[in-house]
Scaffold this motif. Structure first.
Motif, PDB file in Angstrom:
ATOM      1  N   THR A 149       0.803  -1.226   0.000  1.00 39.93           N
ATOM      2  CA  THR A 149       0.000   0.000   0.000  1.00 39.93           C
ATOM      3  C   THR A 149       0.834   1.274   0.000  1.00 39.93           C
ATOM      4  O   THR A 149       0.295   2.353  -0.275  1.00 39.93           O
ATOM      5  CB  THR A 149      -0.940   0.042   1.224  1.00 39.93           C
ATOM      6  OG1 THR A 149      -0.170  -0.173   2.421  1.00 39.93           O
ATOM      7  CG2 THR A 149      -2.012  -1.022   1.120  1.00 39.93           C
ATOM      8  N   LYS A 150       2.146   1.162   0.290  1.00 36.44           N
ATOM      9  CA  LYS A 150       2.951   2.381   0.428  1.00 36.44           C
ATOM     10  C   LYS A 150       4.118   2.494  -0.543  1.00 36.44           C
ATOM     11  O   LYS A 150       4.531   3.593  -0.893  1.00 36.44           O
ATOM     12  CB  LYS A 150       3.512   2.474   1.862  1.00 36.44           C
ATOM     13  CG  LYS A 150       2.481   2.739   2.943  1.00 36.44           C
ATOM     14  CD  LYS A 150       3.150   2.748   4.311  1.00 36.44           C
ATOM     15  CE  LYS A 150       2.181   3.091   5.419  1.00 36.44           C
ATOM     16  NZ  LYS A 150       1.722   4.487   5.349  1.00 36.44           N
ATOM     17  N   ALA A 151       4.695   1.369  -0.963  1.00 35.47           N
ATOM     18  CA  ALA A 151       5.929   1.415  -1.748  1.00 35.47           C
ATOM     19  C   ALA A 151       5.723   2.040  -3.124  1.00 35.47           C
ATOM     20  O   ALA A 151       4.647   1.939  -3.712  1.00 35.47           O
ATOM     21  CB  ALA A 151       6.522   0.021  -1.876  1.00 35.47           C
ATOM     22  N   THR A 168      -4.354  -4.126  10.990  1.00 39.97           N
ATOM     23  CA  THR A 168      -4.605  -2.873  11.685  1.00 39.97           C
ATOM     24  C   THR A 168      -3.671  -2.698  12.881  1.00 39.97           C
ATOM     25  O   THR A 168      -3.184  -3.668  13.456  1.00 39.97           O
ATOM     26  CB  THR A 168      -6.061  -2.798  12.175  1.00 39.97           C
ATOM     27  OG1 THR A 168      -6.312  -1.501  12.738  1.00 39.97           O
ATOM     28  CG2 THR A 168      -6.343  -3.850  13.239  1.00 39.97           C
ATOM     29  N   MET A 169      -3.439  -1.441  13.244  1.00 33.17           N
ATOM     30  CA  MET A 169      -2.729  -1.106  14.483  1.00 33.17           C
ATOM     31  C   MET A 169      -3.698  -0.504  15.502  1.00 33.17           C
ATOM     32  O   MET A 169      -3.294  -0.031  16.550  1.00 33.17           O
ATOM     33  CB  MET A 169      -1.586  -0.137  14.200  1.00 33.17           C
ATOM     34  CG  MET A 169      -0.428  -0.752  13.447  1.00 33.17           C
ATOM     35  SD  MET A 169       0.556  -1.919  14.435  1.00 33.17           S
ATOM     36  CE  MET A 169       0.319  -3.444  13.513  1.00 33.17           C
ATOM     37  N   GLN A 199      -6.372   1.191   6.054  1.00 33.74           N
ATOM     38  CA  GLN A 199      -6.617   2.620   5.867  1.00 33.74           C
ATOM     39  C   GLN A 199      -5.697   3.242   4.817  1.00 33.74           C
ATOM     40  O   GLN A 199      -5.787   4.449   4.551  1.00 33.74           O
ATOM     41  CB  GLN A 199      -6.476   3.353   7.205  1.00 33.74           C
ATOM     42  CG  GLN A 199      -7.495   2.893   8.239  1.00 33.74           C
ATOM     43  CD  GLN A 199      -7.531   3.768   9.477  1.00 33.74           C
ATOM     44  OE1 GLN A 199      -7.484   4.996   9.383  1.00 33.74           O
ATOM     45  NE2 GLN A 199      -7.609   3.145  10.642  1.00 33.74           N
ATOM     46  N   GLN A 200      -4.831   2.443   4.236  1.00 34.10           N
ATOM     47  CA  GLN A 200      -3.885   2.951   3.235  1.00 34.10           C
ATOM     48  C   GLN A 200      -4.204   2.443   1.826  1.00 34.10           C
ATOM     49  O   GLN A 200      -3.491   2.769   0.871  1.00 34.10           O
ATOM     50  CB  GLN A 200      -2.458   2.535   3.614  1.00 34.10           C
ATOM     51  CG  GLN A 200      -2.044   2.913   5.024  1.00 34.10           C
ATOM     52  CD  GLN A 200      -2.202   4.398   5.316  1.00 34.10           C
ATOM     53  OE1 GLN A 200      -1.883   5.237   4.476  1.00 34.10           O
ATOM     54  NE2 GLN A 200      -2.712   4.724   6.496  1.00 34.10           N
ATOM     55  N   VAL A 201      -5.250   1.645   1.685  1.00 27.95           N
ATOM     56  CA  VAL A 201      -5.615   1.100   0.373  1.00 27.95           C
ATOM     57  C   VAL A 201      -6.092   2.216  -0.557  1.00 27.95           C
ATOM     58  O   VAL A 201      -6.862   3.090  -0.149  1.00 27.95           O
ATOM     59  CB  VAL A 201      -6.720   0.026   0.508  1.00 27.95           C
ATOM     60  CG1 VAL A 201      -7.205  -0.436  -0.870  1.00 27.95           C
ATOM     61  CG2 VAL A 201      -6.209  -1.160   1.315  1.00 27.95           C
TER      62      VAL A 201
END
Length: 273
Positions: A149-151, A168-169, A199-201
């Motif tokens: 989701t971030k790279a 999740t955290m 939450q990063q999708v």
């Protein structure tokens, strides 16, 4: 005769498993590794298992074992997968990533570099740079989904495979050990949201295979199901498999009650694109 056949089958399985273990070992960072987790003996490595050249599809997967960001299950969640993937013509690159020990950037930097390393060696390893995925189990699933989701650029995977992942955290249903070992006991809501993969999708998140057990009481199934729902909401192709039983941490172990079904599901998914 039946007993003899069973013995021969076990011996053959042992031979095949042993042959799958013959891979190439590399230091992930031949020079000085970025970041510092305070443990000079914690060295990131990759174990590269390439399929027979005649069977190679050009696809590869970087495998991140789990272990709550404190240890690594390098066997059944790592190296033991090599035989399966090589049998599908897929290169398996098992990552021994460094533990955070208070530096949350360490595992992510290792996983992203492993992705870049595969693409740097794509020609030599007969890999298609556009067919490199990432896989993770449990906390390794959190690492894999974080990268997914971030790279950006050469570190970004083309697909993701998640087994009973920590996603999740959010303290209400995260895996506390993974949460605390990665972020600390009291990281704050903003940091928890940043490292909650659901939450990063976005619409650019790569397609996903998600598998877990309904009776998992270590990493609550809501982690994986919420990730699937966010993928669906953002038009990301995703497949979710929830098996009736099996608990947590089964990996590729045949003792998992739905091992055969899981293998067939994964094969079918890999053949779908």
């Amino acid at each position: 005769m039946k007993k003899r056949f069973k013995t021969l089958f076990v011996m053959l399985a042992a031979v095949l498993a042993a042959s799958a273990q013959k891979g190439m070992e590399f230091d992930l960072w031949p020079g000085k590794a970025p970041g510092n987790n305070g443990d000079p003996n914690d060295v990131a490595k990759v174990y590269v298992y390439l399929p027979d050249a005649k069977k190679a599809t050009g696809r590869a997967v970087v495998i991140c074992p789990g272990g709550a960001y404190t240890v690594l299950a390098m066997g059944h969640e790592g190296k033991d997968w090599a035989q399966f993937f090589n049998g599908q013509g897929i290169a398996a690159i098992v990552l021994k990533y460094r533990m955070p020990h208070g530096n949350r950037n360490i595992p992510v930097s290792d996983a992203e570099e492993a992705m870049r390393m595969v693409r740097r060696n794509a020609t030599a390893w007969h890999i298609d740079r556009n067919q490199v995925g990432i896989m993770g189990s449990s906390a390794g699933g959190h690492l894999a989904s974080t990268v997914a989701t971030k790279a950006k650029g050469d570190a970004a995977p083309n697909f993701q495979i998640l087994f009973y992942p920590v996603i999740t955290m959010d303290p209400s249903f995260t895996h506390k050990g993974s949460h605390d070992n990665l972020l600390g006991a009291n990281p704050g809501k903003k940091l928890e949201r940043l490292y909650s993969s659901d939450q990063q999708v976005t619409h650019t998140t790569p397609r996903a295979f998600i598998a877990l057990s309904d009776d998992d009481d270590v990493v609550l199934p809501a982690n994986g199901t919420n990730y699937y729902l966010e993928c669906y909401r953002h038009d990301v192709p995703a497949s979710l498999y929830v098996y009736p039983a099996g608990g947590h941490g089964w990996g590729i172990q045949q003792s998992f009650p739905y091992h055969i079904e899981m293998i067939l599901n994964l094969k079918a998914w890999l053949n779908s694109f």
